[in-house]
Design an enzyme around this catalytic site. Structure first.
Site, PDB file in Angstrom:
ATOM      1  N   GLN A 102      70.039  14.806   2.904  1.00  0.00           N
ATOM      2  CA  GLN A 102      68.807  14.716   3.644  1.00  0.00           C
ATOM      3  C   GLN A 102      69.342  14.536   5.008  1.00  0.00           C
ATOM      4  OE1 GLN A 102      65.933  15.385   2.538  1.00  0.00           O
ATOM      5  NE2 GLN A 102      64.873  14.864   4.658  1.00  0.00           N
ATOM      6  N   GLY A 106      70.987  17.281   6.610  1.00  0.00           N
ATOM      7  CA  GLY A 106      69.907  18.475   6.786  1.00  0.00           C
ATOM      8  C   GLY A 106      70.056  19.890   6.219  1.00  0.00           C
ATOM      9  N   GLY A 107      69.854  20.808   6.650  1.00  0.00           N
ATOM     10  CA  GLY A 107      70.294  22.265   6.065  1.00  0.00           C
ATOM     11  C   GLY A 107      71.652  22.342   5.582  1.00  0.00           C
ATOM     12  N   GLU A 138      76.015  11.434 -21.448  1.00  0.00           N
ATOM     13  CA  GLU A 138      76.582  10.072 -21.862  1.00  0.00           C
ATOM     14  C   GLU A 138      75.376   9.180 -22.017  1.00  0.00           C
ATOM     15  OE1 GLU A 138      79.488   9.117 -22.606  1.00  0.00           O
ATOM     16  OE2 GLU A 138      80.650  10.760 -21.898  1.00  0.00           O
ATOM     17  N   GLY A 139      74.136   9.695 -22.897  1.00  0.00           N
ATOM     18  CA  GLY A 139      72.956   9.043 -22.945  1.00  0.00           C
ATOM     19  C   GLY A 139      72.074   9.334 -21.719  1.00  0.00           C
ATOM     20  N   GLU A 182      66.547   8.274 -19.679  1.00  0.00           N
ATOM     21  CA  GLU A 182      65.491   7.882 -20.403  1.00  0.00           C
ATOM     22  C   GLU A 182      65.638   7.050 -21.805  1.00  0.00           C
ATOM     23  OE1 GLU A 182      65.831  10.711 -18.795  1.00  0.00           O
ATOM     24  OE2 GLU A 182      64.433  10.235 -17.345  1.00  0.00           O
TER      25      GLU A 182
HETATM   26  C1  LIG Z   1      78.578  18.953 -17.962  1.00  0.00           C
HETATM   27  C2  LIG Z   1      78.128  18.487 -19.356  1.00  0.00           C
HETATM   28  C3  LIG Z   1      79.097  17.847 -19.984  1.00  0.00           C
HETATM   29  C4  LIG Z   1      78.812  17.307 -21.548  1.00  0.00           C
HETATM   30  N1  LIG Z   1      80.003  16.640 -22.098  1.00  0.00           N
HETATM   31  C5  LIG Z   1      79.460  16.216 -23.201  1.00  0.00           C
HETATM   32  C6  LIG Z   1      80.607  15.809 -24.040  1.00  0.00           C
HETATM   33  O1  LIG Z   1      81.603  15.865 -23.519  1.00  0.00           O
HETATM   34  N2  LIG Z   1      80.330  15.265 -25.391  1.00  0.00           N
HETATM   35  C7  LIG Z   1      79.018  15.450 -25.878  1.00  0.00           C
HETATM   36  O2  LIG Z   1      78.686  14.990 -27.031  1.00  0.00           O
HETATM   37  N3  LIG Z   1      77.926  15.946 -25.167  1.00  0.00           N
HETATM   38  C8  LIG Z   1      78.183  16.217 -23.879  1.00  0.00           C
HETATM   39  N4  LIG Z   1      77.257  16.838 -23.185  1.00  0.00           N
HETATM   40  C9  LIG Z   1      75.938  16.776 -23.573  1.00  0.00           C
HETATM   41  C10 LIG Z   1      74.965  15.802 -23.104  1.00  0.00           C
HETATM   42  O3  LIG Z   1      75.353  14.723 -23.701  1.00  0.00           O
HETATM   43  C11 LIG Z   1      73.634  16.049 -23.419  1.00  0.00           C
HETATM   44  O4  LIG Z   1      72.947  17.226 -22.409  1.00  0.00           O
HETATM   45  C12 LIG Z   1      72.567  15.033 -23.190  1.00  0.00           C
HETATM   46  O5  LIG Z   1      72.874  14.178 -24.289  1.00  0.00           O
HETATM   47  C13 LIG Z   1      71.343  15.339 -22.941  1.00  0.00           C
HETATM   48  O6  LIG Z   1      70.742  16.063 -24.142  1.00  0.00           O
HETATM   49  P1  LIG Z   1      70.238  17.623 -23.944  1.00  0.00           P
HETATM   50  O7  LIG Z   1      70.828  18.403 -22.936  1.00  0.00           O
HETATM   51  O8  LIG Z   1      69.817  18.126 -25.172  1.00  0.00           O
HETATM   52  O9  LIG Z   1      68.576  17.177 -23.434  1.00  0.00           O
HETATM   53  P2  LIG Z   1      67.282  16.611 -24.106  1.00  0.00           P
HETATM   54  O10 LIG Z   1      67.809  15.787 -25.099  1.00  0.00           O
HETATM   55  O11 LIG Z   1      66.560  17.836 -24.263  1.00  0.00           O
HETATM   56  O12 LIG Z   1      66.518  15.724 -22.617  1.00  0.00           O
HETATM   57  C14 LIG Z   1      65.852  16.427 -21.728  1.00  0.00           C
HETATM   58  C15 LIG Z   1      65.187  15.351 -21.273  1.00  0.00           C
HETATM   59  O13 LIG Z   1      64.379  14.783 -21.974  1.00  0.00           O
HETATM   60  C16 LIG Z   1      64.491  13.444 -22.125  1.00  0.00           C
HETATM   61  N5  LIG Z   1      64.232  12.658 -23.224  1.00  0.00           N
HETATM   62  C17 LIG Z   1      64.788  13.215 -24.409  1.00  0.00           C
HETATM   63  N6  LIG Z   1      64.617  12.585 -25.666  1.00  0.00           N
HETATM   64  C18 LIG Z   1      63.501  11.665 -25.049  1.00  0.00           C
HETATM   65  C19 LIG Z   1      62.961  10.406 -25.389  1.00  0.00           C
HETATM   66  N7  LIG Z   1      62.929  10.155 -26.939  1.00  0.00           N
HETATM   67  N8  LIG Z   1      62.289   9.726 -24.755  1.00  0.00           N
HETATM   68  C20 LIG Z   1      62.072  10.145 -23.456  1.00  0.00           C
HETATM   69  N9  LIG Z   1      62.797  11.001 -22.869  1.00  0.00           N
HETATM   70  C21 LIG Z   1      63.505  11.875 -23.623  1.00  0.00           C
HETATM   71  C22 LIG Z   1      65.939  13.144 -21.755  1.00  0.00           C
HETATM   72  O14 LIG Z   1      66.103  11.860 -21.169  1.00  0.00           O
HETATM   73  C23 LIG Z   1      66.174  14.367 -20.653  1.00  0.00           C
HETATM   74  O15 LIG Z   1      65.696  13.917 -19.428  1.00  0.00           O
HETATM   75  C24 LIG Z   1      77.603  17.416 -22.060  1.00  0.00           C
HETATM   76  C25 LIG Z   1      76.536  17.934 -20.971  1.00  0.00           C
HETATM   77  C26 LIG Z   1      76.838  18.558 -19.653  1.00  0.00           C
HETATM   78  C27 LIG Z   1      75.758  19.177 -18.984  1.00  0.00           C
END
Ligand SMILES: Cc1cc2nc3c(=O)[nH]c(=O)nc-3n(C[C@H](O)[C@H](O)[C@H](O)COP(=O)(O)OP(=O)(O)OC[C@H]3O[C@@H](n4cnc5c(N)ncnc54)[C@H](O)[C@@H]3O)c2cc1C
Length: 87
Positions: free
Chosen positions: A32, A35-36, A66-67, A70
């Site tokens: 922010q 800006g642009g 990493e979890g 949410e």
């Molecule tokens: C760059 C990158 C590196 C990664 N590295 C690793 C790695 O080294 N090792 C590994 O194991 N994984 C890795 N991941 C995977 C990552 O841990 C997952 O993307 C992450 O756990 C979210 O899962 P998902 O993408 O399936 O999203 P989803 O589980 O589909 O979540 C989408 C949204 O819904 C929300 N949500 C889901 N369930 C609930 C619920 N019960 N209540 C409320 N909200 C909810 C989530 O908080 C999120 O905002 C990586 C991902 C990326 C993008």
């Protein structure tokens, strides 16, 4: 954790939630403030890149992996309110 002491679950979730949210807040404010120029990835015709939008994108992933944050809120709520409430 570095000292080998057990790290309690809700405090770890709180630290992850707060730390990642703070880094996104700071990066968003930086976009922010610039800006642009904070939004674009290429600053000029010479191909020079802007680091600010990259910082924003890089900080955002902290709220997802990493979890997802949410899930961290659920971990905290489970400890505070109990499994009967949170499931
Ligand atoms: C760059 C990158 C590196 C990664 N590295 C690793 C790695 O080294 N090792 C590994 O194991 N994984 C890795 N991941 C995977 C990552 O841990 C997952 O993307 C992450 O756990 C979210 O899962 P998902 O993408 O399936 O999203 P989803 O589980 O589909 O979540 C989408 C949204 O819904 C929300 N949500 C889901 N369930 C609930 C619920 N019960 N209540 C409320 N909200 C909810 C989530 O908080 C999120 O905002 C990586 C991902 C990326 C993008």
């Amino acid at each position: 954790m570095d000292e080998g002491i057990d790290f309690p679950e809700p405090e770890a979730a709180m630290a992850k939630l707060l730390g990642t949210r703070l880094s996104v807040d700071i990066a968003r404010d930086a976009v922010q403030a610039f800006g642009g120029m904070g939004f674009v990835q290429e600053r000029g015709a010479d191909g020079a890149t802007s680091v600010v939008s990259t910082l924003y994108r890089d900080s955002k992933i902290g709220e997802i992996y990493e979890g997802a944050n949410e899930i961290q809120k659920w971990v905290i709520a489970r400890r505070v309110l109990g499994r009967d409430v949170t499931g």
